[in-house]
Enzyme design. Sequence first.
Site, PDB file in Angstrom:
ATOM      1  N   CYS A 160     -20.925  46.631 -20.763  1.00  0.00           N
ATOM      2  CA  CYS A 160     -21.787  46.910 -19.618  1.00  0.00           C
ATOM      3  C   CYS A 160     -21.006  47.686 -18.552  1.00  0.00           C
ATOM      4  CB  CYS A 160     -22.326  45.617 -19.018  1.00  0.00           C
ATOM      5  SG  CYS A 160     -22.862  44.426 -20.261  1.00  0.00           S
TER       6      CYS A 160
ATOM      7  N   CYS B  57     -28.269  47.799 -26.548  1.00  0.00           N
ATOM      8  CA  CYS B  57     -29.022  46.845 -25.730  1.00  0.00           C
ATOM      9  C   CYS B  57     -30.221  47.500 -25.058  1.00  0.00           C
ATOM     10  CB  CYS B  57     -28.122  46.219 -24.672  1.00  0.00           C
ATOM     11  SG  CYS B  57     -27.475  47.411 -23.488  1.00  0.00           S
TER      12      CYS B  57
HETATM   13 FE1  FES Z   1     -26.663  46.224 -21.926  1.00  0.00          FE
HETATM   14 FE2  FES Z   1     -25.213  44.815 -20.321  1.00  0.00          FE
HETATM   15  S1  FES Z   1     -26.306  44.101 -22.031  1.00  0.00           S
HETATM   16  S2  FES Z   1     -25.495  46.928 -20.301  1.00  0.00           S
END
Ligand code: FES
Length: 144
Positions: A106, A37
């Site tokens: 996360c 991400c």
């Molecule tokens: Fe990357 Fe939450 S989407 S840490």
Amino acid sequence: MSDLNYSDKVMDHFNHPRNVGEIPDASGIGNVGNPICGDVMRMYIKVENDVIVDAKFKTFGCGAAIATSSMVTEMVKGKTIEEALRVSNKAVAEALGGLPQVKMHCSVLGEQALRSALADYYRKNGRDPSSFEPKHDEHQGHGH
Ligand code: FES
């Protein structure tokens, strides 16, 4: 409340994150990132006699990452290093009233940021952090 799958506690820590910032004379600094991400987290800890007396963080990431790092810093303050190492991402997610399954990674970032900061502290003090240091640690000074 909107229809999101986020608990009130997650929303509270997202909207009012605790302990945001830096500790200028930190005993240890942890940097971690999730390559998928692209979110990154930096955690600062102040340690006295093996007790975490202060913790702060900066997170450039999603709301769940911000809420998790906020909760991690709250949970580890006043804990010994040994106790802090038992604070798992699951415990943090539970303390937040749960996270949606797709957001559990996360909370892993939060756990890793803490461990990375503790590993930094260990290394600065001539101790071996290999038993708990996160494997995907983004080391400091890792330039792009
Ligand atoms: Fe990357 Fe939450 S989407 S840490």
